[in-house]
Write a protein that holds these residues in place. Sequence first.
Motif, PDB file in Angstrom:
ATOM      1  N   ARG A   1       0.830  -1.201   0.000  1.00  0.00           N
ATOM      2  CA  ARG A   1       0.000   0.000   0.000  1.00  0.00           C
ATOM      3  C   ARG A   1       0.872   1.261   0.000  1.00  0.00           C
ATOM      4  O   ARG A   1       0.556   2.242  -0.686  1.00  0.00           O
ATOM      5  CB  ARG A   1      -0.894  -0.036   1.241  1.00  0.00           C
ATOM      6  CG  ARG A   1      -2.160   0.740   1.085  1.00  0.00           C
ATOM      7  CD  ARG A   1      -3.138   0.461   2.209  1.00  0.00           C
ATOM      8  NE  ARG A   1      -4.114   1.529   2.269  1.00  0.00           N
ATOM      9  CZ  ARG A   1      -5.182   1.623   1.475  1.00  0.00           C
ATOM     10  NH1 ARG A   1      -5.399   0.696   0.578  1.00  0.00           N
ATOM     11  NH2 ARG A   1      -6.009   2.633   1.580  1.00  0.00           N
TER      12      ARG A   1
ATOM     13  N   ALA B   1       1.068   4.104  -2.965  1.00  0.00           N
ATOM     14  CA  ALA B   1       0.914   5.537  -2.684  1.00  0.00           C
ATOM     15  C   ALA B   1       2.068   6.326  -3.287  1.00  0.00           C
ATOM     16  O   ALA B   1       1.869   7.391  -3.873  1.00  0.00           O
ATOM     17  CB  ALA B   1       0.842   5.770  -1.174  1.00  0.00           C
TER      18      ALA B   1
ATOM     19  N   LEU C   1       7.613  14.458   0.723  1.00  0.00           N
ATOM     20  CA  LEU C   1       6.585  14.019   1.664  1.00  0.00           C
ATOM     21  C   LEU C   1       6.662  12.499   1.844  1.00  0.00           C
ATOM     22  O   LEU C   1       6.617  11.986   2.963  1.00  0.00           O
ATOM     23  CB  LEU C   1       5.200  14.443   1.164  1.00  0.00           C
ATOM     24  CG  LEU C   1       4.023  14.194   2.115  1.00  0.00           C
ATOM     25  CD1 LEU C   1       2.926  15.239   1.903  1.00  0.00           C
ATOM     26  CD2 LEU C   1       3.419  12.808   1.944  1.00  0.00           C
TER      27      LEU C   1
ATOM     28  N   TYR D   1       7.630  10.743   5.259  1.00  0.00           N
ATOM     29  CA  TYR D   1       6.649   9.834   5.842  1.00  0.00           C
ATOM     30  C   TYR D   1       7.311   8.507   6.217  1.00  0.00           C
ATOM     31  O   TYR D   1       7.167   8.024   7.343  1.00  0.00           O
ATOM     32  CB  TYR D   1       5.513   9.588   4.852  1.00  0.00           C
ATOM     33  CG  TYR D   1       4.573   8.501   5.315  1.00  0.00           C
ATOM     34  CD1 TYR D   1       3.720   8.714   6.391  1.00  0.00           C
ATOM     35  CD2 TYR D   1       4.542   7.257   4.691  1.00  0.00           C
ATOM     36  CE1 TYR D   1       2.872   7.724   6.828  1.00  0.00           C
ATOM     37  CE2 TYR D   1       3.694   6.260   5.117  1.00  0.00           C
ATOM     38  CZ  TYR D   1       2.862   6.496   6.189  1.00  0.00           C
ATOM     39  OH  TYR D   1       2.025   5.504   6.641  1.00  0.00           O
TER      40      TYR D   1
ATOM     41  N   SER E   1       9.322   8.750   9.165  1.00  0.00           N
ATOM     42  CA  SER E   1       8.537   8.917  10.404  1.00  0.00           C
ATOM     43  C   SER E   1       7.986   7.579  10.902  1.00  0.00           C
ATOM     44  O   SER E   1       7.486   7.494  12.016  1.00  0.00           O
ATOM     45  CB  SER E   1       7.375   9.892  10.151  1.00  0.00           C
ATOM     46  OG  SER E   1       6.328   9.245   9.442  1.00  0.00           O
ATOM     47  N   GLN E   2       8.059   6.536  10.064  1.00  0.00           N
ATOM     48  CA  GLN E   2       7.494   5.236  10.409  1.00  0.00           C
ATOM     49  C   GLN E   2       8.546   4.322  11.041  1.00  0.00           C
ATOM     50  O   GLN E   2       8.624   3.125  10.720  1.00  0.00           O
ATOM     51  CB  GLN E   2       6.900   4.570   9.155  1.00  0.00           C
ATOM     52  CG  GLN E   2       5.792   5.385   8.514  1.00  0.00           C
ATOM     53  CD  GLN E   2       4.597   5.566   9.429  1.00  0.00           C
ATOM     54  OE1 GLN E   2       3.996   4.607   9.877  1.00  0.00           O
ATOM     55  NE2 GLN E   2       4.256   6.822   9.730  1.00  0.00           N
TER      56      GLN E   2
ATOM     57  N   ASP F   1      -4.236   8.210   2.195  1.00  0.00           N
ATOM     58  CA  ASP F   1      -3.943   7.740   3.555  1.00  0.00           C
ATOM     59  C   ASP F   1      -2.517   8.095   3.945  1.00  0.00           C
ATOM     60  O   ASP F   1      -2.250   8.484   5.088  1.00  0.00           O
ATOM     61  CB  ASP F   1      -4.163   6.224   3.640  1.00  0.00           C
ATOM     62  CG  ASP F   1      -5.654   5.884   3.611  1.00  0.00           C
ATOM     63  OD1 ASP F   1      -6.463   6.801   3.844  1.00  0.00           O
ATOM     64  OD2 ASP F   1      -5.990   4.720   3.350  1.00  0.00           O
ATOM     65  N   LEU F   2      -1.603   7.948   2.990  1.00  0.00           N
ATOM     66  CA  LEU F   2      -0.214   8.318   3.268  1.00  0.00           C
ATOM     67  C   LEU F   2      -0.129   9.795   3.647  1.00  0.00           C
ATOM     68  O   LEU F   2       0.527  10.161   4.628  1.00  0.00           O
ATOM     69  CB  LEU F   2       0.666   8.015   2.051  1.00  0.00           C
ATOM     70  CG  LEU F   2       2.179   8.177   2.251  1.00  0.00           C
ATOM     71  CD1 LEU F   2       2.942   7.207   1.325  1.00  0.00           C
ATOM     72  CD2 LEU F   2       2.650   9.593   1.957  1.00  0.00           C
ATOM     73  N   ALA F   3      -0.828  10.632   2.888  1.00  0.00           N
ATOM     74  CA  ALA F   3      -0.778  12.073   3.168  1.00  0.00           C
ATOM     75  C   ALA F   3      -1.309  12.376   4.570  1.00  0.00           C
ATOM     76  O   ALA F   3      -0.698  13.125   5.336  1.00  0.00           O
ATOM     77  CB  ALA F   3      -1.590  12.835   2.120  1.00  0.00           C
TER      78      ALA F   3
ATOM     79  N   TYR G   1       0.939  11.061   7.231  1.00  0.00           N
ATOM     80  CA  TYR G   1       2.116  11.924   7.316  1.00  0.00           C
ATOM     81  C   TYR G   1       1.804  13.157   8.159  1.00  0.00           C
ATOM     82  O   TYR G   1       2.541  13.496   9.085  1.00  0.00           O
ATOM     83  CB  TYR G   1       2.563  12.346   5.917  1.00  0.00           C
ATOM     84  CG  TYR G   1       3.643  13.390   5.939  1.00  0.00           C
ATOM     85  CD1 TYR G   1       4.924  13.070   6.372  1.00  0.00           C
ATOM     86  CD2 TYR G   1       3.386  14.698   5.550  1.00  0.00           C
ATOM     87  CE1 TYR G   1       5.917  14.035   6.414  1.00  0.00           C
ATOM     88  CE2 TYR G   1       4.371  15.659   5.584  1.00  0.00           C
ATOM     89  CZ  TYR G   1       5.635  15.323   6.020  1.00  0.00           C
ATOM     90  OH  TYR G   1       6.616  16.273   6.065  1.00  0.00           O
TER      91      TYR G   1
END
Lengths: 204, 204
Positions: free
Chosen positions: A159, A163, A190, A194, A197-198, B189-191, B194
């Motif tokens: 997923r 994205a 971004l 992201y 950040s995970q 969803d990613l946005a 984030y």
Amino acid sequence: MDRTAKLTPKGEATRRRIIAGAAQQLRDFGVADTTLDDVRARTSTSKSQLFHYFPGGREELLLAVARYEAERVLTDQDPYLSELTSWAAWGRWRDAVIARYRAQGPNCPLAALMSQVRQTQGAGEVTTVLLAQWADKLAAGVVAMQRLGKVRTGLDPRRTAQAIVALIQGGVAVLMATGRIDHLEAAMDLALNYLRSQAPGSRR
Amino acid sequence: MDRTAKLTPKGEATRRRIIAGAAQQLRDFGVADTTLDDVRARTSTSKSQLFHYFPGGREELLLAVARYEAERVLTDQDPYLSELTSWAAWGRWRDAVIARYRAQGPNCPLAALMSQVRQTQGAGEVTTVLLAQWADKLAAGVVAMQRLGKVRTGLDPRRTAQAIVALIQGGVAVLMATGRIDHLEAAMDLALNYLRSQAPGSRR
């Protein structure tokens, strides 16, 4: 595709040479302004040779060039796209993608081809296959980062990869429509921020 | 647009009615298969009326419909897009965008129009203005979340907004090319994930 399987290695090489030459001709002069005669001249191919390899004529040749350009989208991102095994590698991949599209500018050869062959049988498959392969490689990169303990295992690699493919497409769509590359840059940053950040133990 | 300024309120309403009718005709039957006579029939307009409001003929009408469809892209996202002042609101906006594009499917009326009017003067502006307005509204939403202390103030609202616009464009591009909406869902969803990860005091 079936026909290709029947070619000898030499025949396959000739077919490939014609496709590469046609691709360059189309990049230089555009799809609308390129005739089969132009392709013949560029690739030093006789009429009978061209129809031997592309009995479907212009449409079949354009579809073959579209497949070739689709492959190039991915090979242009290598070796980075296939080795997303550190944050530095992800950063280099990001830079390679931006550089590719900056060089290309608002004229995307694959988009121009796809608009011409949309009605041709097998055309839809070109985009679908490209996007799936692209997502596969990015998903492999996410999995690699999970194995290294850099990204939490709860994150869905497929997923996330879909994205990222989507946001690159979007950045390129904006580039094609407006000539501006900053949306693509912002979208890729971004995505990478992201991912960073995970980390394992992060809140989500 | 200058011409519009000179119309009386009643004339402006008539022009608007023709554009709305033409837009529906184009949505129902496609750009290629719609003639000015079809639009006249649909909107009960005489030939002289049509040319009074669109002296440039088909091209001018198509461009006006493109502007109308571009406005609809944004109004279809309201009231959510204009009130992104809580995580719940961002979630409702996400759902509204997905629902809009799911209903629309692979045929984007604006994209079809833009492919027809690309050479028309003022066409490039339609996309540029739409994307800028879209980004403005999203940037306002990011600023609102910063004021509420939900998102760190170091995050660049404009750049984040441009990235989100790009990834929606990308999800829609994939939807148009393959008929699949999962890239758009994954990208949105990613946005949102984030943004949520950018709380004050988060690592970056």
